[in-house]
Every structure is written in C-alpha cells, then in structure tokens.
Scaffold this active site. Sequence first.
Site, PDB file in Angstrom:
ATOM      1  N   GLU A  32     -36.290 -98.450 -48.904  1.00  0.00           N
ATOM      2  CA  GLU A  32     -36.841 -97.123 -49.156  1.00  0.00           C
ATOM      3  C   GLU A  32     -37.817 -97.201 -50.334  1.00  0.00           C
ATOM      4  OE1 GLU A  32     -38.275 -93.802 -49.372  1.00  0.00           O
ATOM      5  OE2 GLU A  32     -36.759 -93.899 -47.783  1.00  0.00           O
ATOM      6  N   THR A 143     -40.033 -94.830 -40.661  1.00  0.00           N
ATOM      7  CA  THR A 143     -40.834 -94.392 -41.806  1.00  0.00           C
ATOM      8  C   THR A 143     -41.298 -92.947 -41.725  1.00  0.00           C
ATOM      9  OG1 THR A 143     -42.684 -95.516 -40.722  1.00  0.00           O
ATOM     10  CG2 THR A 143     -41.616 -96.665 -42.543  1.00  0.00           C
ATOM     11  N   SER A 145     -42.843 -89.194 -41.097  1.00  0.00           N
ATOM     12  CA  SER A 145     -44.152 -88.557 -40.970  1.00  0.00           C
ATOM     13  C   SER A 145     -44.572 -87.933 -42.295  1.00  0.00           C
ATOM     14  CB  SER A 145     -44.106 -87.476 -39.885  1.00  0.00           C
ATOM     15  OG  SER A 145     -43.166 -86.466 -40.236  1.00  0.00           O
ATOM     16  N   VAL A 183     -42.966 -73.770 -37.113  1.00  0.00           N
ATOM     17  CA  VAL A 183     -41.688 -73.625 -37.815  1.00  0.00           C
ATOM     18  C   VAL A 183     -41.859 -73.681 -39.337  1.00  0.00           C
ATOM     19  CG1 VAL A 183     -39.400 -74.618 -38.140  1.00  0.00           C
ATOM     20  CG2 VAL A 183     -40.432 -74.606 -35.864  1.00  0.00           C
ATOM     21  N   GLU A 187     -41.091 -70.530 -41.845  1.00  0.00           N
ATOM     22  CA  GLU A 187     -39.949 -70.607 -42.762  1.00  0.00           C
ATOM     23  C   GLU A 187     -40.384 -70.401 -44.205  1.00  0.00           C
ATOM     24  OE1 GLU A 187     -36.953 -73.468 -40.127  1.00  0.00           O
ATOM     25  OE2 GLU A 187     -37.761 -74.215 -42.024  1.00  0.00           O
ATOM     26  N   GLY A 271     -48.754 -78.991 -38.743  1.00  0.00           N
ATOM     27  CA  GLY A 271     -48.013 -80.082 -38.110  1.00  0.00           C
ATOM     28  C   GLY A 271     -47.871 -81.290 -39.010  1.00  0.00           C
ATOM     29  N   HIS A 444     -13.909 -61.931 -29.350  1.00  0.00           N
ATOM     30  CA  HIS A 444     -14.515 -60.620 -29.600  1.00  0.00           C
ATOM     31  C   HIS A 444     -14.016 -60.073 -30.926  1.00  0.00           C
ATOM     32  CE1 HIS A 444     -16.029 -56.576 -28.835  1.00  0.00           C
ATOM     33  NE2 HIS A 444     -14.839 -56.119 -29.226  1.00  0.00           N
TER      34      HIS A 444
END
Length: 466
Positions: A32, A143, A145, A183, A187, A271, A444
């Site tokens: 990492e 890896t 995005s 999204v 958000e 995106g 319920h």
Amino acid sequence: MTYDIIVIGSGPGGYIAAVRASQLGKKVAIIEKYSTLGGTCLNVGCIPSKALLDSSHHYYDAVHHFEEHGISVENPSFDFPKMLERKAKVVETTTGGITYLMDKNNIDVFEGLGSFEDKTHVKITKKDGSSEVIEGVDIIIATGSKPANLPFITLDKERVMTSTEALKLPEVPKHLIVIGGGVIGLELGSVYKRLGAEVTVVEYMDKIVPGMDTDVSKELQKVFKKQGIKFATSHKVTSVERNGDTVLVKAIDKKDREIEFSGDYCLVAVGRKAYTQGLGLEKIGLEVNERGQVAVNAHLQTNVHNIYAVGDVIKGAMLAHKAEEEGVAVAEYLAGEKPHIDYNLVPGIVYTWPEAASVGKTEDELKEGKVAYKSGKFLMRALGRSRASGDIDGFVKVLADKNTDEILGVHMVGARVADLIMEAAVAMEFRASAEDLARICHGHPTYSEAVKEAAKAAWDGKPLNA
C-alpha cells in the site's frame, strides 16, 4: 522474500483478497503506497461520506422533524469542525481494523509504491526513496480508481474540487455547485444542503443517477427538490472558472442556451477512472482496454497468466462490495476452488435520505431486451411503520417475468432500503418468484412489508394494503 500471493492495493478488493487467501493457507503480502490501509473507500470514500451523511442527517432532523415528534430543541446548531473530527475518528478506527486483520491473518504489509520489475517480482519504492523487491507466484492488482475530471476543468482542490477535498472543507459552502448527478454528487450535495448550503446539481443526462431505474431517478429528484436542492439536467458543462472566492460554471442546456451558475465552491463528481499509474504494466506487456482499465477474463485473470486484477481497476460498477466479491473469487480460484459472481445481483445504493437501492434489471433494460415482464409497486406511505417514523417518501417496485413469475429486478426508494435491498438479492440468488416473496411472512410493522406488498402486486396485482 517469496510469497504465494502479492496484493497491490489495500482497498476493499485488495485487503479482502489478502485475508481470504491467507485463510486458505497462502503466504500473502500486501503493498500500500499510503500510510493507512483501506484504500479510497475507507479513507476518502464510503466510510467518511457516510459519517458526514449521518451527522448532517441528525442535525436536519433536529431542525425540521423533532417538533412534530414533540421534541423541543431551541435554535439547533452544529459544530462543523467537530463533525469532521468525528468523521476522522470513524476513519481511523476503521482503517485500524484493517491493520488488525493483517496481523491476525499473518499478512506482511509493505508501505510504498508497488511496480512490476517482471511478472513475478514487484519493486516497492518507499517515501524516503529506498526500495526493495519481493517475489510472488501470483499477483493481484487492486489499485482502485481516482476521481475523473473533464479536460477543460482545472482542479485547484480548494474551490474547484473532487470528492476527496469535499470531505474536508474548512467551512460549509454558501452555494455548492455539483457537476454530476450520480451517487457521489448527490450524497455530498445532501450533506451540505442539510447544513444550510444552497446546492445546485448540474447533470449532462436527462435524469439523475442515470444508471438506476427511471422511477428511482424521478422519485429521488422529486424528494430532493422538496428538500431544496436545485437541478439542471440535460446541461452540458462547458467551462469552470474561479475568480477569488467565486466559481463560475457555464453550461449549455438542451435548447442550446448558455446558462451560468455562480457559487463559492464547485464539486466535480463526473465519475471515477481506473488507477494504474506507476505500476509499470508496460514492462510485463499487460493489456488495458480503451478506458485504461486492466483487461481480465472470467476468472479475473489478465493476459499475463499469473497476474489478476479486481475492483475499480477493471471494468464494471465501481463499488466496494463488487471489489470485495472479486477479491474473494480470485483468492478462492488460486486455492483451487470454484467461486462465482453473479454481476446481475450486485446491488447499487445511494445513501441519501431517503435512500435508494436497486438490484437486477431496470425496467428500461427489460424493455430494450424485449423481455415480457410485469411490474408491482407499493408506496412507502401506505406502511404503518413509515407513518410512525415519518419516512413516507418512496416505494418498492418488483419486476418479474410475465410467464414464469421469476423476479428480474427490484428497485427501492425509502428509509433503510440500503439494507432492505438484500432481501431482494437473496431471493433472486435462489431464483425466487414474486409469489415466493409475497407469501413469506414479514414482521409488522416494518419497512420490509413494502417488499412483500410490491411482490404481491407483481404476482397477482392485488397488494393487501393499497
């Protein structure tokens, strides 16, 4: 040092692959480049955004809904730095949990940038410039995005920013312009709208969350408008300019008119794109597709036989839970097992309020595929549980095969549907019919009764409470 499996990247796809491989007896290393594990999701994505969504939701309820419950709070206020501090603690705890999992499963962690020397050797370059090389029989690329951008937009990461910077603003914007009605944009736009910002969403397509069912898009937009968020759909952004503390966004609408939006912050949420920078793929002749994603086969294997790839770095929905399933699948495949992933049953979720969730085919997809189907819809406002909590917006829609009654898709807007969607996913995994779902006794009063009622509406057209 030689390992059975080397994983490059510690996001949900990478760390889960490492854990599963270790459980199956493999000697595993994970690389990492950042100082904390967990990738985008845990550090600057899923987890911190949900922390801010929850904090802002509590404040919004105090301002707008407590009174109707008989709760008096005089002049509710919020401490934005404290919200950010809480978010940071949630992230710290969660990423620390990944470190614990690595220790528990005897996985060696290397901090640094991993790059291929050849198909079995990975060089790890550390921050101080030093490096070391480790060897792996098999290697998994995970890896992830990075946020995508439009070519004419200059991101200064102060006033014109990506989601990463939007999670740590020094103040609540006066007017946040969000480019992209997906999204991420919805958000984060919701977070700041709840805290008092004016929010305008500029979307190129003719609807928000364009990948979801059209009924979901329409319902979300209707509810968000009621909450005060402004929308400019079918608008093509042509320029973004910053002048001091002001950001000017220009766009062309569907009538070819130039429209201007002026705010103090602009979030570019158009995106994400696969991140392979620095991996040295060219050294090993590893193929990528036209979008820069690592090309893989049905086993998530690249054209280099011992190298695999999972998550956002390959094609498909950029979702943490998809990456996790792919990580498990590769680990099990390398251990000689026969895993499978049904990509049709990977749920999509929007964590606004109300939430939205979908699994399976949308109505538009069924129409395009000329599939004979039937639809059943049930409104959340017809539920006793929804009226009790005050969460009456939304619906559940069940799409089923017209001839066999098999459930083909389920789409929801409402309270807690992010969790509720899994009832549909489980049913579809076992190829349940709408009648099967309708005949299951649901507690319920619960929100889940809407699933039963929508399934009954799809099965025989006769929901019991509508």
